[in-house]
Design a protein around this motif. Structure first.
Motif, PDB file in Angstrom:
ATOM      1  N   PRO A 169      37.666  43.130  38.037  1.00  0.00           N
ATOM      2  CA  PRO A 169      38.222  42.287  37.375  1.00  0.00           C
ATOM      3  C   PRO A 169      37.777  40.846  38.112  1.00  0.00           C
ATOM      4  CG  PRO A 169      39.787  43.586  38.509  1.00  0.00           C
ATOM      5  CD  PRO A 169      38.596  44.118  38.634  1.00  0.00           C
ATOM      6  N   ILE A 170      37.765  39.958  37.271  1.00  0.00           N
ATOM      7  CA  ILE A 170      37.447  38.417  37.665  1.00  0.00           C
ATOM      8  C   ILE A 170      38.883  37.889  38.149  1.00  0.00           C
ATOM      9  CG2 ILE A 170      37.151  36.208  36.737  1.00  0.00           C
ATOM     10  CD1 ILE A 170      35.248  37.478  34.740  1.00  0.00           C
ATOM     11  N   ASP A 171      38.984  37.471  39.160  1.00  0.00           N
ATOM     12  CA  ASP A 171      40.042  36.993  39.869  1.00  0.00           C
ATOM     13  C   ASP A 171      39.786  35.507  39.876  1.00  0.00           C
ATOM     14  OD1 ASP A 171      42.213  36.039  41.442  1.00  0.00           O
ATOM     15  OD2 ASP A 171      41.718  37.543  43.037  1.00  0.00           O
ATOM     16  N   PRO A 172      40.599  34.460  39.137  1.00  0.00           N
ATOM     17  CA  PRO A 172      40.790  33.334  39.253  1.00  0.00           C
ATOM     18  C   PRO A 172      40.888  32.606  40.565  1.00  0.00           C
ATOM     19  CG  PRO A 172      41.922  34.089  37.119  1.00  0.00           C
ATOM     20  CD  PRO A 172      41.739  35.211  38.080  1.00  0.00           C
ATOM     21  N   GLN A 173      41.854  33.307  41.314  1.00  0.00           N
ATOM     22  CA  GLN A 173      41.965  32.685  42.751  1.00  0.00           C
ATOM     23  C   GLN A 173      40.790  32.474  43.570  1.00  0.00           C
ATOM     24  OE1 GLN A 173      44.889  31.110  43.456  1.00  0.00           O
ATOM     25  NE2 GLN A 173      45.610  31.675  41.275  1.00  0.00           N
ATOM     26  N   VAL A 174      39.692  33.511  43.304  1.00  0.00           N
ATOM     27  CA  VAL A 174      38.653  33.677  44.140  1.00  0.00           C
ATOM     28  C   VAL A 174      37.920  32.328  43.796  1.00  0.00           C
ATOM     29  CG1 VAL A 174      36.719  34.859  44.555  1.00  0.00           C
ATOM     30  CG2 VAL A 174      38.698  36.190  44.474  1.00  0.00           C
ATOM     31  N   ILE A 175      37.679  32.315  42.392  1.00  0.00           N
ATOM     32  CA  ILE A 175      37.054  30.963  41.994  1.00  0.00           C
ATOM     33  C   ILE A 175      37.554  29.809  42.283  1.00  0.00           C
ATOM     34  CG2 ILE A 175      36.158  29.863  39.766  1.00  0.00           C
ATOM     35  CD1 ILE A 175      36.414  32.543  38.304  1.00  0.00           C
ATOM     36  N   LYS A 176      38.885  29.574  42.414  1.00  0.00           N
ATOM     37  CA  LYS A 176      39.465  28.178  42.914  1.00  0.00           C
ATOM     38  C   LYS A 176      39.156  28.270  44.193  1.00  0.00           C
ATOM     39  CE  LYS A 176      43.679  27.508  41.518  1.00  0.00           C
ATOM     40  NZ  LYS A 176      45.319  27.662  41.062  1.00  0.00           N
ATOM     41  N   SER A 177      39.359  29.190  45.056  1.00  0.00           N
ATOM     42  CA  SER A 177      39.012  28.998  46.515  1.00  0.00           C
ATOM     43  C   SER A 177      37.430  28.654  46.810  1.00  0.00           C
ATOM     44  CB  SER A 177      39.376  30.498  47.001  1.00  0.00           C
ATOM     45  OG  SER A 177      38.987  30.556  48.517  1.00  0.00           O
ATOM     46  N   ASN A 178      36.459  29.390  45.875  1.00  0.00           N
ATOM     47  CA  ASN A 178      35.153  29.096  46.297  1.00  0.00           C
ATOM     48  C   ASN A 178      34.804  27.605  45.795  1.00  0.00           C
ATOM     49  OD1 ASN A 178      34.605  31.352  47.437  1.00  0.00           O
ATOM     50  ND2 ASN A 178      33.827  32.669  45.361  1.00  0.00           N
ATOM     51  N   TYR A 179      35.471  27.330  44.550  1.00  0.00           N
ATOM     52  CA  TYR A 179      35.165  25.907  43.986  1.00  0.00           C
ATOM     53  C   TYR A 179      35.812  24.859  45.289  1.00  0.00           C
ATOM     54  CZ  TYR A 179      36.523  21.733  41.737  1.00  0.00           C
ATOM     55  OH  TYR A 179      36.605  20.270  41.537  1.00  0.00           O
ATOM     56  N   HIS A 180      37.023  25.030  45.862  1.00  0.00           N
ATOM     57  CA  HIS A 180      37.431  24.165  46.849  1.00  0.00           C
ATOM     58  C   HIS A 180      36.742  24.186  47.971  1.00  0.00           C
ATOM     59  CE1 HIS A 180      40.832  23.073  44.495  1.00  0.00           C
ATOM     60  NE2 HIS A 180      41.472  24.208  44.384  1.00  0.00           N
ATOM     61  N   ALA A 181      35.992  25.422  48.376  1.00  0.00           N
ATOM     62  CA  ALA A 181      35.048  25.396  49.500  1.00  0.00           C
ATOM     63  C   ALA A 181      34.075  24.383  49.157  1.00  0.00           C
ATOM     64  CB  ALA A 181      34.771  26.791  49.973  1.00  0.00           C
ATOM     65  N   LEU A 182      33.609  24.462  48.118  1.00  0.00           N
ATOM     66  CA  LEU A 182      32.207  23.647  47.511  1.00  0.00           C
ATOM     67  C   LEU A 182      32.630  22.156  47.811  1.00  0.00           C
ATOM     68  CD1 LEU A 182      30.527  25.740  45.009  1.00  0.00           C
ATOM     69  CD2 LEU A 182      29.636  25.355  47.425  1.00  0.00           C
ATOM     70  N   GLN A 183      34.036  21.826  47.153  1.00  0.00           N
ATOM     71  CA  GLN A 183      34.392  20.520  46.860  1.00  0.00           C
ATOM     72  C   GLN A 183      34.544  19.828  48.562  1.00  0.00           C
ATOM     73  OE1 GLN A 183      38.572  20.652  45.559  1.00  0.00           O
ATOM     74  NE2 GLN A 183      37.757  18.961  43.812  1.00  0.00           N
ATOM     75  N   GLU A 184      35.038  20.902  49.498  1.00  0.00           N
ATOM     76  CA  GLU A 184      35.341  20.110  50.806  1.00  0.00           C
ATOM     77  C   GLU A 184      33.798  19.721  51.448  1.00  0.00           C
ATOM     78  OE1 GLU A 184      37.365  23.014  53.103  1.00  0.00           O
ATOM     79  OE2 GLU A 184      39.261  22.597  52.005  1.00  0.00           O
ATOM     80  N   GLY A 185      32.856  20.606  50.896  1.00  0.00           N
ATOM     81  CA  GLY A 185      31.482  20.157  51.668  1.00  0.00           C
ATOM     82  C   GLY A 185      30.462  19.223  50.778  1.00  0.00           C
ATOM     83  N   HIS A 186      30.965  18.862  49.698  1.00  0.00           N
ATOM     84  CA  HIS A 186      30.179  18.084  48.574  1.00  0.00           C
ATOM     85  C   HIS A 186      31.007  16.897  48.067  1.00  0.00           C
ATOM     86  CE1 HIS A 186      26.703  20.851  49.227  1.00  0.00           C
ATOM     87  NE2 HIS A 186      27.689  21.837  49.170  1.00  0.00           N
ATOM     88  N   GLU A 187      30.351  16.102  47.608  1.00  0.00           N
ATOM     89  CA  GLU A 187      31.068  14.974  46.634  1.00  0.00           C
ATOM     90  C   GLU A 187      31.386  15.445  45.060  1.00  0.00           C
ATOM     91  OE1 GLU A 187      29.266  10.762  47.419  1.00  0.00           O
ATOM     92  OE2 GLU A 187      27.778  12.149  48.136  1.00  0.00           O
ATOM     93  N   LEU A 188      30.475  16.335  44.842  1.00  0.00           N
ATOM     94  CA  LEU A 188      30.547  16.694  43.311  1.00  0.00           C
ATOM     95  C   LEU A 188      30.070  17.978  43.250  1.00  0.00           C
ATOM     96  CD1 LEU A 188      31.038  15.754  40.180  1.00  0.00           C
ATOM     97  CD2 LEU A 188      28.857  14.809  40.443  1.00  0.00           C
ATOM     98  N   VAL A 189      31.016  18.757  42.444  1.00  0.00           N
ATOM     99  CA  VAL A 189      30.713  20.163  42.174  1.00  0.00           C
ATOM    100  C   VAL A 189      30.586  20.272  40.493  1.00  0.00           C
ATOM    101  CG1 VAL A 189      31.391  22.605  42.345  1.00  0.00           C
ATOM    102  CG2 VAL A 189      32.203  21.280  44.016  1.00  0.00           C
ATOM    103  N   LEU A 190      29.307  20.833  40.177  1.00  0.00           N
ATOM    104  CA  LEU A 190      29.032  21.152  38.833  1.00  0.00           C
ATOM    105  C   LEU A 190      29.084  22.631  38.567  1.00  0.00           C
ATOM    106  CD1 LEU A 190      25.561  18.896  38.711  1.00  0.00           C
ATOM    107  CD2 LEU A 190      27.849  18.126  37.976  1.00  0.00           C
ATOM    108  N   ILE A 191      30.025  22.631  37.712  1.00  0.00           N
ATOM    109  CA  ILE A 191      30.572  24.289  37.710  1.00  0.00           C
ATOM    110  C   ILE A 191      29.999  24.641  35.898  1.00  0.00           C
ATOM    111  CG2 ILE A 191      32.252  25.885  37.170  1.00  0.00           C
ATOM    112  CD1 ILE A 191      33.674  23.979  38.992  1.00  0.00           C
ATOM    113  N   GLU A 192      29.240  25.740  35.893  1.00  0.00           N
ATOM    114  CA  GLU A 192      28.510  26.004  34.843  1.00  0.00           C
ATOM    115  C   GLU A 192      29.331  27.157  34.156  1.00  0.00           C
ATOM    116  OE1 GLU A 192      24.684  28.148  32.812  1.00  0.00           O
ATOM    117  OE2 GLU A 192      24.441  27.480  34.920  1.00  0.00           O
ATOM    118  N   GLY A 193      29.868  27.276  33.077  1.00  0.00           N
ATOM    119  CA  GLY A 193      30.392  28.335  32.350  1.00  0.00           C
ATOM    120  C   GLY A 193      29.735  29.426  31.953  1.00  0.00           C
ATOM    121  N   ALA A 194      30.254  30.593  31.569  1.00  0.00           N
ATOM    122  CA  ALA A 194      29.429  31.552  30.860  1.00  0.00           C
ATOM    123  C   ALA A 194      29.584  31.717  29.610  1.00  0.00           C
ATOM    124  CB  ALA A 194      30.030  32.874  31.557  1.00  0.00           C
ATOM    125  N   GLY A 195      28.502  31.614  28.727  1.00  0.00           N
ATOM    126  CA  GLY A 195      28.788  31.561  27.241  1.00  0.00           C
ATOM    127  C   GLY A 195      29.199  30.406  26.759  1.00  0.00           C
ATOM    128  N   GLY A 196      30.156  30.654  25.571  1.00  0.00           N
ATOM    129  CA  GLY A 196      30.527  29.355  24.987  1.00  0.00           C
ATOM    130  C   GLY A 196      32.047  29.207  25.544  1.00  0.00           C
TER     131      GLY A 196
END
Length: 237
Positions: A94-121
């Motif tokens: 199963p997809i765990d939103p907490q994992v996504i949030k954690s990975n997003y914040h890790a990228l956020q800490e190392g970069h100025e801007l995170v461009l997140i691409e969704g799946a489908g519509g």
């Protein structure tokens, strides 16, 4: 003036060019010396290289971005190209939103801007009918950009996506029209104006149609042509 730290790139449907736009925006911002990183939380339709599964969208990002060691540009990868919730069910992963949030914040800490691409519509479920892409966007607390196509049917698809996003309380920065032909018909020209009138949302980018665009994304000339009609100042402020 406040700078965004993340933008979610969604589309009116699958195959409207979200990955191309995400790749182009990564290139464009980095060219401006803005440290942007692309991120695909959920990918369905894994490709194989030997015994290894790869996320095809992330492989496209690599044409303009070289990930740092141990940098997670994809959190959940599934083999069948189904809706994420169903692909996850079949894989018993199963997809765990907490994992996504954690990975997003890790990228956020190392970069100025995170461009997140969704799946489908935008209306795609991630877990079930209660938790889908809009709920993830709200959890991440970031605005969205809607990618649509210049072809017939775009008014309906774009209006429905925009109104659905608004009904979910999402903040829409603007709309990017992908695949705009060199010699557009009068109908396609009219769509530019009508999209803004119907949705009340500005068109902030017109991206030209280029043959074999994914195969050519590593070419600087192609990238420059693709980003030429996008108003980056409307995206990052």
């Amino acid at each position: 003036m406040i700078c965004l730290s993340g933008i979610f790139i969604t589309g009116t449907s699958s195959n409207v060019g979200k990955t191309v736009i995400t790749t182009c925006l990564t290139y464009a911002f980095r060219k401006r010396n803005i440290d942007a990183v692309p991120y695909k939380p959920v990918q369905c339709g894994a490709i194989t290289e030997g015994e290894q599964w790869l996320a095809p969208d992330v492989e496209l990002y690599r044409k303009v971005y070289n990930p740092k060691e141990n940098e997670q540009l994809n959190s959940f990868l599934y083999e069948p190209r189904f809706s994420p919730h169903f692909a996850a069910q079949l894989a018993d992963a199963p997809i765990d939103p907490q994992v996504i949030k954690s990975n997003y914040h890790a990228l956020q800490e190392g970069h100025e801007l995170v461009l997140i691409e969704g799946a489908g519509g935008l209306a795609v479920p991630l877990i079930d009918e209660q938790y889908g892409t809009p709920e993830l966007i709200k959890d991440l607390d970031i605005p969205i950009v809607i990618v649509t196509q210049a072809s017939v049917g775009t008014l309906n698809a774009t209006a429905l996506t925009a109104h659905y996003a608004q009904s979910k309380g999402l903040n829409i920065i603007g709309i990017i029209i992908n695949g705009y032909p060199d010699n557009p018909t009068e109908g396609i020209k009219d769509n530019l104006t009508m999209i803004e009138k119907v949705t009340g949302i500005p068109v902030i980018g017109i991206v030209p149609q280029i043959a074999d665009v994914e195969a050519r994304l590593g070419e600087e000339e192609v990238l420059e042509k693709l980003i030429g009609g996008i108003d980056l100042d409307k995206l990052y402020y």
